[in-house]
Design a protein around this motif. Structure first.
Motif, PDB file in Angstrom:
ATOM      1  N   ASP A 290       6.345  93.754  32.442  1.00 21.49           N
ATOM      2  CA  ASP A 290       7.708  93.021  32.794  1.00 21.49           C
ATOM      3  C   ASP A 290       7.732  92.647  34.167  1.00 21.49           C
ATOM      4  OD1 ASP A 290       8.694  95.419  33.683  1.00 21.49           O
ATOM      5  OD2 ASP A 290       9.727  95.936  31.894  1.00 21.49           O
ATOM      6  N   ALA A 291       8.977  92.095  34.628  1.00 21.76           N
ATOM      7  CA  ALA A 291       9.055  91.606  36.035  1.00 21.76           C
ATOM      8  C   ALA A 291       9.147  93.033  36.996  1.00 21.76           C
ATOM      9  CB  ALA A 291      10.337  91.032  36.230  1.00 21.76           C
ATOM     10  N   ARG A 292       9.782  94.189  36.390  1.00 24.04           N
ATOM     11  CA  ARG A 292       9.887  95.368  37.172  1.00 24.04           C
ATOM     12  C   ARG A 292       8.461  95.914  37.402  1.00 24.04           C
ATOM     13  NH1 ARG A 292       9.516 100.493  36.044  1.00 24.04           N
ATOM     14  NH2 ARG A 292       9.457 100.025  33.797  1.00 24.04           N
ATOM     15  N   GLN A 293       7.613  96.152  36.153  1.00 21.64           N
ATOM     16  CA  GLN A 293       6.161  96.708  36.153  1.00 21.64           C
ATOM     17  C   GLN A 293       5.453  96.039  37.090  1.00 21.64           C
ATOM     18  OE1 GLN A 293       5.928  96.639  32.263  1.00 21.64           O
ATOM     19  NE2 GLN A 293       6.654  98.764  31.815  1.00 21.64           N
ATOM     20  N   LYS A 294       5.430  94.675  37.128  1.00 18.68           N
ATOM     21  CA  LYS A 294       4.749  93.796  37.708  1.00 18.68           C
ATOM     22  C   LYS A 294       4.992  94.108  39.288  1.00 18.68           C
ATOM     23  CE  LYS A 294       3.954  88.886  39.047  1.00 18.68           C
ATOM     24  NZ  LYS A 294       4.626  87.392  38.818  1.00 18.68           N
ATOM     25  N   ALA A 295       6.111  94.203  39.596  1.00 20.77           N
ATOM     26  CA  ALA A 295       6.437  94.410  41.186  1.00 20.77           C
ATOM     27  C   ALA A 295       5.946  95.632  41.350  1.00 20.77           C
ATOM     28  CB  ALA A 295       8.023  94.410  41.356  1.00 20.77           C
ATOM     29  N   GLN A 296       5.906  96.874  40.726  1.00 21.16           N
ATOM     30  CA  GLN A 296       5.465  98.106  40.940  1.00 21.16           C
ATOM     31  C   GLN A 296       3.749  98.010  41.105  1.00 21.16           C
ATOM     32  OE1 GLN A 296       8.545 100.514  38.449  1.00 21.16           O
ATOM     33  NE2 GLN A 296       6.499 101.593  38.876  1.00 21.16           N
ATOM     34  N   LEU A 297       3.263  97.101  40.326  1.00 27.65           N
ATOM     35  CA  LEU A 297       1.719  97.041  40.360  1.00 27.65           C
ATOM     36  C   LEU A 297       1.277  96.217  41.427  1.00 27.65           C
ATOM     37  CD1 LEU A 297      -1.103  97.241  38.756  1.00 27.65           C
ATOM     38  CD2 LEU A 297      -0.347  95.237  37.570  1.00 27.65           C
ATOM     39  N   ARG A 321      -1.334 104.374  36.217  1.00 28.44           N
ATOM     40  CA  ARG A 321      -0.692 105.773  36.777  1.00 28.44           C
ATOM     41  C   ARG A 321      -0.184 105.664  38.196  1.00 28.44           C
ATOM     42  NH1 ARG A 321      -4.510 108.553  33.145  1.00 28.44           N
ATOM     43  NH2 ARG A 321      -3.398 109.363  31.388  1.00 28.44           N
ATOM     44  N   THR A 322      -1.571 105.145  38.845  1.00 30.23           N
ATOM     45  CA  THR A 322      -1.363 104.775  40.277  1.00 30.23           C
ATOM     46  C   THR A 322       0.036 104.044  40.826  1.00 30.23           C
ATOM     47  OG1 THR A 322      -3.976 105.002  40.708  1.00 30.23           O
ATOM     48  CG2 THR A 322      -2.510 103.880  42.326  1.00 30.23           C
ATOM     49  N   ALA A 323       0.292 103.204  39.916  1.00 27.85           N
ATOM     50  CA  ALA A 323       1.278 102.210  40.062  1.00 27.85           C
ATOM     51  C   ALA A 323       2.630 102.872  39.760  1.00 27.85           C
ATOM     52  CB  ALA A 323       1.181 100.931  39.196  1.00 27.85           C
ATOM     53  N   GLY A 324       2.547 104.170  39.075  1.00 31.89           N
ATOM     54  CA  GLY A 324       3.754 104.768  38.621  1.00 31.89           C
ATOM     55  C   GLY A 324       4.347 104.398  37.375  1.00 31.89           C
ATOM     56  N   LEU A 325       3.253 103.803  36.529  1.00 36.28           N
ATOM     57  CA  LEU A 325       3.895 103.116  35.379  1.00 36.28           C
ATOM     58  C   LEU A 325       3.218 104.002  34.041  1.00 36.28           C
ATOM     59  CD1 LEU A 325       2.558  99.549  36.051  1.00 36.28           C
ATOM     60  CD2 LEU A 325       4.950 100.332  36.133  1.00 36.28           C
ATOM     61  N   ASP A 326       4.026 105.267  34.223  1.00 33.14           N
ATOM     62  CA  ASP A 326       3.364 106.184  33.005  1.00 33.14           C
ATOM     63  C   ASP A 326       3.722 105.733  31.633  1.00 33.14           C
ATOM     64  OD1 ASP A 326       2.501 107.841  35.092  1.00 33.14           O
ATOM     65  OD2 ASP A 326       4.484 108.961  35.126  1.00 33.14           O
ATOM     66  N   GLU A 327       4.697 104.882  31.424  1.00 31.84           N
ATOM     67  CA  GLU A 327       4.988 104.378  30.084  1.00 31.84           C
ATOM     68  C   GLU A 327       3.992 103.649  29.681  1.00 31.84           C
ATOM     69  OE1 GLU A 327       6.970 101.520  32.753  1.00 31.84           O
ATOM     70  OE2 GLU A 327       6.267 103.591  33.087  1.00 31.84           O
ATOM     71  N   VAL A 328       3.268 102.805  30.659  1.00 32.02           N
ATOM     72  CA  VAL A 328       2.157 101.924  30.392  1.00 32.02           C
ATOM     73  C   VAL A 328       0.853 102.738  30.158  1.00 32.02           C
ATOM     74  CG1 VAL A 328       0.796  99.990  31.104  1.00 32.02           C
ATOM     75  CG2 VAL A 328       3.215 100.011  31.289  1.00 32.02           C
ATOM     76  N   LEU A 336      -4.450  95.017  31.825  1.00 33.66           N
ATOM     77  CA  LEU A 336      -2.923  94.899  32.104  1.00 33.66           C
ATOM     78  C   LEU A 336      -2.915  93.403  32.321  1.00 33.66           C
ATOM     79  CD1 LEU A 336      -2.310  97.565  34.905  1.00 33.66           C
ATOM     80  CD2 LEU A 336      -2.091  97.656  32.273  1.00 33.66           C
ATOM     81  N   MET A 337      -1.896  92.749  31.823  1.00 28.58           N
ATOM     82  CA  MET A 337      -1.509  91.175  32.051  1.00 28.58           C
ATOM     83  C   MET A 337      -0.321  91.243  32.809  1.00 28.58           C
ATOM     84  SD  MET A 337      -2.548  89.783  28.229  1.00 28.58           S
ATOM     85  CE  MET A 337      -1.361  90.692  27.300  1.00 28.58           C
ATOM     86  N   VAL A 338      -0.138  90.041  33.698  1.00 25.97           N
ATOM     87  CA  VAL A 338       1.256  89.821  34.482  1.00 25.97           C
ATOM     88  C   VAL A 338       1.149  88.401  34.325  1.00 25.97           C
ATOM     89  CG1 VAL A 338       0.940  91.662  35.950  1.00 25.97           C
ATOM     90  CG2 VAL A 338      -0.306  89.653  36.755  1.00 25.97           C
ATOM     91  N   GLU A 339       2.606  87.893  34.107  1.00 29.32           N
ATOM     92  CA  GLU A 339       2.616  86.451  34.065  1.00 29.32           C
ATOM     93  C   GLU A 339       2.918  85.750  35.614  1.00 29.32           C
ATOM     94  OE1 GLU A 339       4.881  85.119  30.166  1.00 29.32           O
ATOM     95  OE2 GLU A 339       5.958  86.909  31.037  1.00 29.32           O
ATOM     96  N   GLU A 340       2.461  84.668  35.981  1.00 30.48           N
ATOM     97  CA  GLU A 340       2.513  84.090  37.147  1.00 30.48           C
ATOM     98  C   GLU A 340       2.820  82.691  37.003  1.00 30.48           C
ATOM     99  OE1 GLU A 340       3.680  84.330  40.224  1.00 30.48           O
ATOM    100  OE2 GLU A 340       2.492  86.107  40.515  1.00 30.48           O
ATOM    101  N   THR A 341       3.637  82.115  38.105  1.00 33.03           N
ATOM    102  CA  THR A 341       4.043  80.981  38.264  1.00 33.03           C
ATOM    103  C   THR A 341       3.275  79.916  39.419  1.00 33.03           C
ATOM    104  OG1 THR A 341       6.110  81.228  39.262  1.00 33.03           O
ATOM    105  CG2 THR A 341       6.038  80.966  36.798  1.00 33.03           C
ATOM    106  N   GLY A 342       3.097  80.864  40.381  1.00 35.93           N
ATOM    107  CA  GLY A 342       2.963  80.265  41.923  1.00 35.93           C
ATOM    108  C   GLY A 342       1.308  80.745  42.277  1.00 35.93           C
ATOM    109  N   PHE A 343       0.934  80.012  43.415  1.00 36.30           N
ATOM    110  CA  PHE A 343      -0.377  80.132  43.970  1.00 36.30           C
ATOM    111  C   PHE A 343      -0.442  80.191  45.371  1.00 36.30           C
ATOM    112  CE2 PHE A 343       0.079  76.921  40.570  1.00 36.30           C
ATOM    113  CZ  PHE A 343      -0.726  77.306  39.501  1.00 36.30           C
ATOM    114  N   GLY A 344      -1.368  81.168  45.780  1.00 35.28           N
ATOM    115  CA  GLY A 344      -1.470  81.203  47.329  1.00 35.28           C
ATOM    116  C   GLY A 344      -1.137  82.822  47.833  1.00 35.28           C
TER     117      GLY A 344
END
Length: 481
Positions: A290-297, A321-328, A336-344
């Motif tokens: 999700d957005a929070r997890q993506k920011a941590q990653l 684990r390195t990103a502090g995403l223990d629940e993941v 892992l997958m992250v959604e994105e809309t921009g480039f650069g």
């Protein structure tokens, strides 16, 4: 007394002078060995290539090299490196089998042309930490097949694996009565000065790895083949077999923890099948953040805009684990997958990640997906390749005619297919040219012909002067003279 002692005893030489003298002596040994080897005939060249191949393929040696590579570099996993070492070398042997690489290799009686294969001399091979055994072996085998000597400049982290490989090759050479000076490597510690000196002394440079090394190769003053940056995207259209596409993308994304430049960094999925495709990717072990997890990653993977080594080529669980995403991490994701809309630069997930992290984009239709890939490659990865999962194979030709890519990989696991596989016709290689799009001087998979000079003998033939109208008649009829 060694070269360093002689220099220091003499005029108090600088470190650069020491490097230059060491490299000159090493290359001189290579050159002397190559002069005898290059004229020894096809059987001797084939024997040398086979000896180098078996040095890495034999299972116990292969396992040792794979484990040593992971231990020293901290990149990837030994099981996948073991498979890579074997399959890439087996495929290269297939490509080289029966090929003539010395003496007369072609005759064209109609044109009066005879082609003679000639060795280039001493090859400088610059190799990366991501494949510290497979890439040197590939270059060594190609160089030997063509009658050359080769000196490897490994990455500092990959020095141990490369040193073990060279030792295994020398043991095979001893059995075959071949000169070990045909295959050498820079001594540790390998630094920029020594690598630059080797490039200047060699007859040809083949550089795989960081763009800094590739640029140094091109600036060395020695003819060079270097590769472009990776940042592969795969398009998934509404006509694709989603289950097959997901399994292939997942297999490619996770192999050796995405150390390959051919591993997908992004999947661009048409709207109509976006949700269904994400479900299929999840069924293959992918976890969408999700957005929070993506920011941590993002904070864990990049520091001051640069990829952090703590996540490079690590398992998805370790990265979480390195990103502090223990629940993941507790879910033991395959990737892992992250959604994105921009480039650069402002969207770091749009670039190469060298990790089992897949960026996913929505696209309205096929044309919009192609536009998205254009934008991705304007940021990073131009010239390399693009994947396409579709039920309409003709779409691949559209991509090959419009995108800045040297390869379009259709309905295949990208990281296995791009560098050649047993179910496609591309030559086996670990070095993919990216053409002028990627600021390279070639767009092929680096292969044995890049290690050869070709001399052409031209005999006189019957003169054949074409009529002017045969060549310009159509132009004259349409526009006048």
């Amino acid at each position: 007394m060694n070269v360093r002692d002689i220099l220091v005893e003499g005029a108090g030489a600088s470190e650069a002078d020491v490097h230059a003298a060491q490299i000159s002596a090493l290359v001189a040994r290579s050159r002397a060995a190559q002069q005898a080897f290059g004229s020894a005939g096809q059987q001797t060249l084939d024997t040398a290539a086979a000896a180098a191949a078996w040095a890495i393929m034999e299972p116990s040696r292969n396992r040792e090299l794979a484990e040593l590579a992971v231990r020293d570099t901290g990149l990837g996993n030994a099981g996948d490196k073991f498979r890579k070492n074997y399959r890439k070398t087996l495929g290269l042997l297939r490509d080289l089998h029966g090929k003539k690489t010395c003496g007369v290799i072609a005759r064209d009686e109609a044109r009066g042309i005879v082609e003679i294969a000639r060795a280039v001399g001493v090859v400088a091979a610059i190799t990366p930490s991501t494949n510290p055994a497979a890439t040197p072996a590939n270059k060594i085998i190609n160089a030997l097949k063509c009658g050359n000597a080769i000196v490897v400049a490994p990455s500092p982290k990959g020095h141990g694996a490369c040193e073990a490989l060279v030792g295994f090759i020398h043991a095979q050479f001893e059995k075959a009565g071949l000169d070990p000076a045909l295959v050498q490597m820079l001594p540790a510690p390998v630094g920029k000065a020594a690598t630059a000196a080797l490039m200047r002394e060699a007859d040809l440079v083949v550089a795989t790895g960081s763009q800094a090394n590739v640029r140094m190769a091109y600036a060395s003053g020695t003819p060079a083949f270097g590769v472009g940056a990776g940042n592969v995207a795969s398009i998934v259209t509404s006509t694709a077999n989603l289950r097959e596409a997901a399994h292939k993308i997942a297999a490619s994304k996770t192999f050796d923890y995405a150390t390959s430049c051919s591993s997908e960094n992004s999947a661009v999925i048409e709207y109509a099948v976006y949700d269904a495709m994400l479900r299929e990717l999840a069924a293959c072990g992918g976890v969408l953040l999700d957005a929070r997890q993506k920011a941590q990653l993002q904070a864990a993977m990049w520091t001051d805009g640069k990829l952090s080594a703590c996540c490079t080529a690590k398992s998805a669980t370790q990265i979480a684990r390195t990103a502090g995403l223990d629940e993941v991490a507790t879910r033991e994701p395959a990737f892992l997958m992250v959604e994105e809309t921009g480039f650069g630069a402002g969207y770091p997930f749009s670039g190469e990640k060298l990790a089992p992290v897949l960026t996913v984009y929505r696209a309205r239709d096929f044309d919009a997906a192609a536009d998205a890939v254009h934008s991705l490659y304007a940021h990073m990865g131009a010239g390399h390749s693009v994947g396409l999962h579709t039920g309409e194979p003709h779409e691949a030709v559209t991509l090959g005619s419009t995108l800045p890519v040297a390869r379009v990989i259709v309905n295949q696991a990208h990281c296995f297919a791009t560098g050649g596989n047993f179910d496609n016709g591309l030559p086996f290689s670990l070095s993919m040219g990216c053409g002028t799009w990627g600021r390279n001087n070639f767009s092929d998979n680096l292969g044995f012909r890049h290690y050869l000079n070709i001399t052409r003998v031209a005999y006189p033939i019957a003169e054949q002067v074409p009529a002017l109208d045969a060549l310009l008649g159509d132009y004259f009829r349409r526009f006048g003279q």
